[in-house]
Design a protein around this motif. Structure first.
Motif, PDB file in Angstrom:
ATOM      1  N   LYS A 164       0.826  -1.209   0.000  1.00  0.00           N
ATOM      2  CA  LYS A 164       0.000   0.000   0.000  1.00  0.00           C
ATOM      3  C   LYS A 164       0.861   1.260   0.000  1.00  0.00           C
ATOM      4  O   LYS A 164       0.530   2.251  -0.662  1.00  0.00           O
ATOM      5  N   THR A 165       1.980   1.229   0.737  1.00  0.00           N
ATOM      6  CA  THR A 165       2.864   2.393   0.799  1.00  0.00           C
ATOM      7  C   THR A 165       3.459   2.694  -0.567  1.00  0.00           C
ATOM      8  O   THR A 165       3.476   3.841  -1.020  1.00  0.00           O
ATOM      9  N   TYR A 166       3.948   1.672  -1.242  1.00  0.00           N
ATOM     10  CA  TYR A 166       4.543   1.868  -2.563  1.00  0.00           C
ATOM     11  C   TYR A 166       3.494   2.316  -3.579  1.00  0.00           C
ATOM     12  O   TYR A 166       3.743   3.214  -4.395  1.00  0.00           O
ATOM     13  N   GLU A 167       2.327   1.703  -3.560  1.00  0.00           N
ATOM     14  CA  GLU A 167       1.304   2.053  -4.539  1.00  0.00           C
ATOM     15  C   GLU A 167       0.748   3.449  -4.294  1.00  0.00           C
ATOM     16  O   GLU A 167       0.353   4.140  -5.236  1.00  0.00           O
ATOM     17  N   LYS A 168       0.734   3.875  -3.049  1.00  0.00           N
ATOM     18  CA  LYS A 168       0.288   5.231  -2.749  1.00  0.00           C
ATOM     19  C   LYS A 168       1.235   6.254  -3.359  1.00  0.00           C
ATOM     20  O   LYS A 168       0.821   7.298  -3.849  1.00  0.00           O
ATOM     21  N   GLY A 169       2.527   5.939  -3.341  1.00  0.00           N
ATOM     22  CA  GLY A 169       3.510   6.863  -3.886  1.00  0.00           C
ATOM     23  C   GLY A 169       3.664   6.787  -5.387  1.00  0.00           C
ATOM     24  O   GLY A 169       3.925   7.805  -6.037  1.00  0.00           O
ATOM     25  N   PHE A 170       3.490   5.592  -5.969  1.00  0.00           N
ATOM     26  CA  PHE A 170       3.829   5.405  -7.374  1.00  0.00           C
ATOM     27  C   PHE A 170       2.730   4.802  -8.231  1.00  0.00           C
ATOM     28  O   PHE A 170       2.863   4.744  -9.450  1.00  0.00           O
ATOM     29  N   GLY A 171       1.663   4.326  -7.602  1.00  0.00           N
ATOM     30  CA  GLY A 171       0.634   3.650  -8.365  1.00  0.00           C
ATOM     31  C   GLY A 171       1.003   2.197  -8.605  1.00  0.00           C
ATOM     32  O   GLY A 171       2.115   1.751  -8.309  1.00  0.00           O
ATOM     33  N   SER A 172       0.089   1.458  -9.182  1.00  0.00           N
ATOM     34  CA  SER A 172       0.302   0.016  -9.377  1.00  0.00           C
ATOM     35  C   SER A 172       1.394  -0.287 -10.395  1.00  0.00           C
ATOM     36  O   SER A 172       1.900  -1.411 -10.454  1.00  0.00           O
ATOM     37  N   GLU A 173       1.798   0.709 -11.199  1.00  0.00           N
ATOM     38  CA  GLU A 173       2.864   0.486 -12.187  1.00  0.00           C
ATOM     39  C   GLU A 173       4.209   0.202 -11.522  1.00  0.00           C
ATOM     40  O   GLU A 173       5.148  -0.278 -12.175  1.00  0.00           O
ATOM     41  N   ILE A 174       4.320   0.469 -10.234  1.00  0.00           N
ATOM     42  CA  ILE A 174       5.571   0.216  -9.534  1.00  0.00           C
ATOM     43  C   ILE A 174       5.997  -1.240  -9.658  1.00  0.00           C
ATOM     44  O   ILE A 174       7.178  -1.556  -9.693  1.00  0.00           O
ATOM     45  N   TRP A 175       5.028  -2.154  -9.799  1.00  0.00           N
ATOM     46  CA  TRP A 175       5.355  -3.580  -9.836  1.00  0.00           C
ATOM     47  C   TRP A 175       5.871  -4.023 -11.200  1.00  0.00           C
ATOM     48  O   TRP A 175       6.262  -5.175 -11.390  1.00  0.00           O
ATOM     49  N   ASN A 176       5.885  -3.099 -12.171  1.00  0.00           N
ATOM     50  CA  ASN A 176       6.471  -3.389 -13.477  1.00  0.00           C
ATOM     51  C   ASN A 176       7.944  -3.005 -13.542  1.00  0.00           C
ATOM     52  O   ASN A 176       8.600  -3.196 -14.567  1.00  0.00           O
ATOM     53  N   VAL A 177       8.466  -2.454 -12.452  1.00  0.00           N
ATOM     54  CA  VAL A 177       9.837  -1.971 -12.416  1.00  0.00           C
ATOM     55  C   VAL A 177      10.763  -3.054 -11.882  1.00  0.00           C
ATOM     56  O   VAL A 177      10.402  -3.800 -10.970  1.00  0.00           O
ATOM     57  N   ASN A 178      11.963  -3.140 -12.454  1.00  0.00           N
ATOM     58  CA  ASN A 178      12.986  -4.042 -11.943  1.00  0.00           C
ATOM     59  C   ASN A 178      13.975  -3.269 -11.076  1.00  0.00           C
ATOM     60  O   ASN A 178      14.267  -2.102 -11.338  1.00  0.00           O
ATOM     61  N   ILE A 179      14.478  -3.930 -10.040  1.00  0.00           N
ATOM     62  CA  ILE A 179      15.536  -3.372  -9.203  1.00  0.00           C
ATOM     63  C   ILE A 179      16.773  -4.234  -9.416  1.00  0.00           C
ATOM     64  O   ILE A 179      16.826  -5.380  -8.986  1.00  0.00           O
ATOM     65  N   GLY A 180      17.742  -3.679 -10.141  1.00  0.00           N
ATOM     66  CA  GLY A 180      18.900  -4.485 -10.508  1.00  0.00           C
ATOM     67  C   GLY A 180      18.462  -5.620 -11.425  1.00  0.00           C
ATOM     68  O   GLY A 180      17.779  -5.401 -12.422  1.00  0.00           O
ATOM     69  N   ASP A 181      18.815  -6.840 -11.058  1.00  0.00           N
ATOM     70  CA  ASP A 181      18.467  -8.005 -11.871  1.00  0.00           C
ATOM     71  C   ASP A 181      17.159  -8.650 -11.432  1.00  0.00           C
ATOM     72  O   ASP A 181      16.719  -9.632 -12.036  1.00  0.00           O
ATOM     73  N   GLY A 182      16.538  -8.126 -10.384  1.00  0.00           N
ATOM     74  CA  GLY A 182      15.318  -8.730  -9.863  1.00  0.00           C
ATOM     75  C   GLY A 182      14.110  -7.836 -10.026  1.00  0.00           C
ATOM     76  O   GLY A 182      14.206  -6.674 -10.423  1.00  0.00           O
ATOM     77  N   SER A 183      12.953  -8.385  -9.701  1.00  0.00           N
ATOM     78  CA  SER A 183      11.703  -7.632  -9.814  1.00  0.00           C
ATOM     79  C   SER A 183      11.480  -6.783  -8.580  1.00  0.00           C
ATOM     80  O   SER A 183      12.053  -7.019  -7.512  1.00  0.00           O
ATOM     81  N   MET A 184      10.624  -5.776  -8.726  1.00  0.00           N
ATOM     82  CA  MET A 184      10.253  -4.941  -7.594  1.00  0.00           C
ATOM     83  C   MET A 184       9.560  -5.778  -6.527  1.00  0.00           C
ATOM     84  O   MET A 184       9.752  -5.565  -5.329  1.00  0.00           O
ATOM     85  N   GLU A 185       8.760  -6.740  -6.953  1.00  0.00           N
ATOM     86  CA  GLU A 185       8.082  -7.617  -5.999  1.00  0.00           C
ATOM     87  C   GLU A 185       9.093  -8.357  -5.133  1.00  0.00           C
ATOM     88  O   GLU A 185       8.955  -8.402  -3.897  1.00  0.00           O
ATOM     89  N   SER A 186      10.113  -8.928  -5.754  1.00  0.00           N
ATOM     90  CA  SER A 186      11.134  -9.656  -5.003  1.00  0.00           C
ATOM     91  C   SER A 186      11.869  -8.735  -4.046  1.00  0.00           C
ATOM     92  O   SER A 186      12.180  -9.119  -2.907  1.00  0.00           O
ATOM     93  N   TYR A 187      12.145  -7.524  -4.507  1.00  0.00           N
ATOM     94  CA  TYR A 187      12.840  -6.544  -3.668  1.00  0.00           C
ATOM     95  C   TYR A 187      12.035  -6.234  -2.412  1.00  0.00           C
ATOM     96  O   TYR A 187      12.560  -6.257  -1.295  1.00  0.00           O
ATOM     97  N   VAL A 188      10.740  -5.961  -2.577  1.00  0.00           N
ATOM     98  CA  VAL A 188       9.896  -5.610  -1.434  1.00  0.00           C
ATOM     99  C   VAL A 188       9.693  -6.819  -0.529  1.00  0.00           C
ATOM    100  O   VAL A 188       9.715  -6.704   0.706  1.00  0.00           O
ATOM    101  N   LYS A 189       9.496  -7.993  -1.107  1.00  0.00           N
ATOM    102  CA  LYS A 189       9.373  -9.213  -0.297  1.00  0.00           C
ATOM    103  C   LYS A 189      10.602  -9.408   0.588  1.00  0.00           C
ATOM    104  O   LYS A 189      10.486  -9.699   1.793  1.00  0.00           O
ATOM    105  N   ASP A 190      11.776  -9.247  -0.008  1.00  0.00           N
ATOM    106  CA  ASP A 190      13.005  -9.445   0.757  1.00  0.00           C
ATOM    107  C   ASP A 190      13.144  -8.402   1.864  1.00  0.00           C
ATOM    108  O   ASP A 190      13.616  -8.709   2.966  1.00  0.00           O
ATOM    109  N   LYS A 191      12.748  -7.158   1.579  1.00  0.00           N
ATOM    110  CA  LYS A 191      12.797  -6.116   2.600  1.00  0.00           C
ATOM    111  C   LYS A 191      11.875  -6.463   3.768  1.00  0.00           C
ATOM    112  O   LYS A 191      12.217  -6.253   4.937  1.00  0.00           O
ATOM    113  N   CYS A 192      10.696  -6.956   3.448  1.00  0.00           N
ATOM    114  CA  CYS A 192       9.750  -7.341   4.501  1.00  0.00           C
ATOM    115  C   CYS A 192      10.290  -8.515   5.309  1.00  0.00           C
ATOM    116  O   CYS A 192      10.126  -8.565   6.536  1.00  0.00           O
ATOM    117  N   LEU A 193      10.928  -9.467   4.624  1.00  0.00           N
ATOM    118  CA  LEU A 193      11.492 -10.623   5.319  1.00  0.00           C
ATOM    119  C   LEU A 193      12.584 -10.180   6.284  1.00  0.00           C
ATOM    120  O   LEU A 193      12.657 -10.666   7.425  1.00  0.00           O
TER     121      LEU A 193
END
Length: 369
Positions: A82-111
């Motif tokens: 919700k925090t990311y989508e509030k700032g960037f909208g749902s398109e944030i999940w189409n972005v890659n961070i380095g060699d991985g997906s934004m989803e993987s990045y956020v999952k790892d941060k939460c873990l």
């Protein structure tokens, strides 16, 4: 703050927007949502990966005897989503961070975030840190309130989260918070005006990079970089001929902001050295930074408000460093196992409007001093 208006065709606009999303996303850490934050990730170092064997139903990981259920992790993940989508909208999940997906990045941060809370509770036991009966009751009240604000869809997205699990989460979170405050209780360094000094400048930034077809940033070389340098020198000549800095800034500046505050360590060393040597109203020469040519005009050599705010930031960083030393030494020796099979099945789902309630906001509401 002055912001440059983005111009150009739609393709370049989307590339620039994707880059800004990436840049900001990397800067957003889960610790920003937490009362405390840590310097390391020792809670997950040397984790033994197990696919299913030996875990209870819906158990995601275990640190020593501290277990984390899938639903607990989903609370962190959903609130982060919700925090990311509030700032960037749902398109944030189409972005890659380095060699991985934004989803993987956020999952790892939460873990990392929730594993740190678990590890901090183990350290709290070692140091004899416990919640009072009043604090335990407050955790139960916070859990009840948060659950009452969630829609049925939100509860489902968080693994059918229940009040007992939320109460345990708030209890652990408060214990970790109490441990942090206990360890840094005597850390209150005096920060001088000079160490925290913040200045205000106007800037003209000419980037020495471009986006490739994937939207990734790549450096300019050869004639392309030389052309940018020549533009910077042309701007310098126009300034020498009396053209107003703000006019040229509006025309040429490629940074998101025109007027910025700079503290020591905030920018490339080349820019910092030039900026802190300027007097009020003075304009720098062309500065070659790591990924840009920059020209600065000093607006204020001492921004009192920003300097005082920077003192607070420096003190908090010192506290995190002290805590991190103790935490990392403790967490590095803990036994950890991760249910990789379950973790891989977790994905960020499309959200409904929901209640807008935030797990961490409810915590701050009930546990703020």
């Amino acid at each position: 703050m002055m912001r440059k208006v983005v111009t150009g065709d739609n393709r370049n606009f989307m590339k620039n927007r994707i880059y800004r999303i990436r840049k900001t996303a990397v800067a957003i850490a889960m610790a920003a949502a937490m009362t405390f934050s840590l310097t390391g990730c020792a809670a997950l170092d040397n984790t033994r990966v197990v696919f299913t064997t030996g875990f209870k139903e819906n158990e995601l990981f275990r640190i020593e005897d501290k277990s984390c259920l899938e639903s607990e992790f989903l609370v962190y993940l959903y609130n982060s989503q919700k925090t990311y989508e509030k700032g960037f909208g749902s398109e944030i999940w189409n972005v890659n961070i380095g060699d991985g997906s934004m989803e993987s990045y956020v999952k790892d941060k939460c873990l990392v975030a929730i594993s740190q809370v678990k590890a901090m509770n183990l350290l709290a036991v070692e140091k004899g840190i416990e919640l009072t009966e009043s604090e335990i009751s407050t955790a139960a009240v916070a859990a009840s309130e948060y659950l009452s604000l969630l829609s049925d869809d939100e509860k489902k997205m968080m693994g059918d989260i229940d009040e007992a699990t939320l109460t345990a989460m708030y209890t652990e979170y408060a214990t970790a918070d109490k441990l942090y405050n206990y360890i840094i209780r005597d850390i209150n360094p005096e920060i001088s005006d000079d160490e925290a000094r913040t200045i205000t400048v106007e800037q003209i930034v000419l980037n020495t990079w471009k986006h490739d077809s994937k939207g990734d940033k790549i450096p300019l070389e050869g004639a392309e970089k030389e052309a940018v340098r020549n533009t910077a020198l042309q701007i310098q000549r126009e300034l020498g001929e009396g053209t107003d800095f703000s006019v040229l800034m509006e025309k040429y500046n490629e940074a998101e902001e025109g007027t910025v505050s700079i503290g020591k360590g905030d920018v490339d060393s080349e820019i910092e050295t030039a900026a802190f040597n300027l007097d009020n109203g003075e304009i720098s020469g062309v500065i070659e930074a790591q990924d840009s040519y920059v020209i600065l005009k000093c607006i204020s050599t001492f921004n009192r408000e920003e300097t005082e705010a920077n003192k607070v930031r420096i003190v908090e960083e010192r506290k995190r460093e002290v805590f991190g030393q103790q935490y990392d030494a403790f967490a590095s020796d803990l036994s950890k196992i991760l249910n990789q099979g379950l973790y891989d099945k977790i994905h960020i789902a499309e959200t409904s409007d929901g209640s807008g309630s935030d797990f961490f906001d409810i915590y701050r509401k009930h546990f703020s001093e």
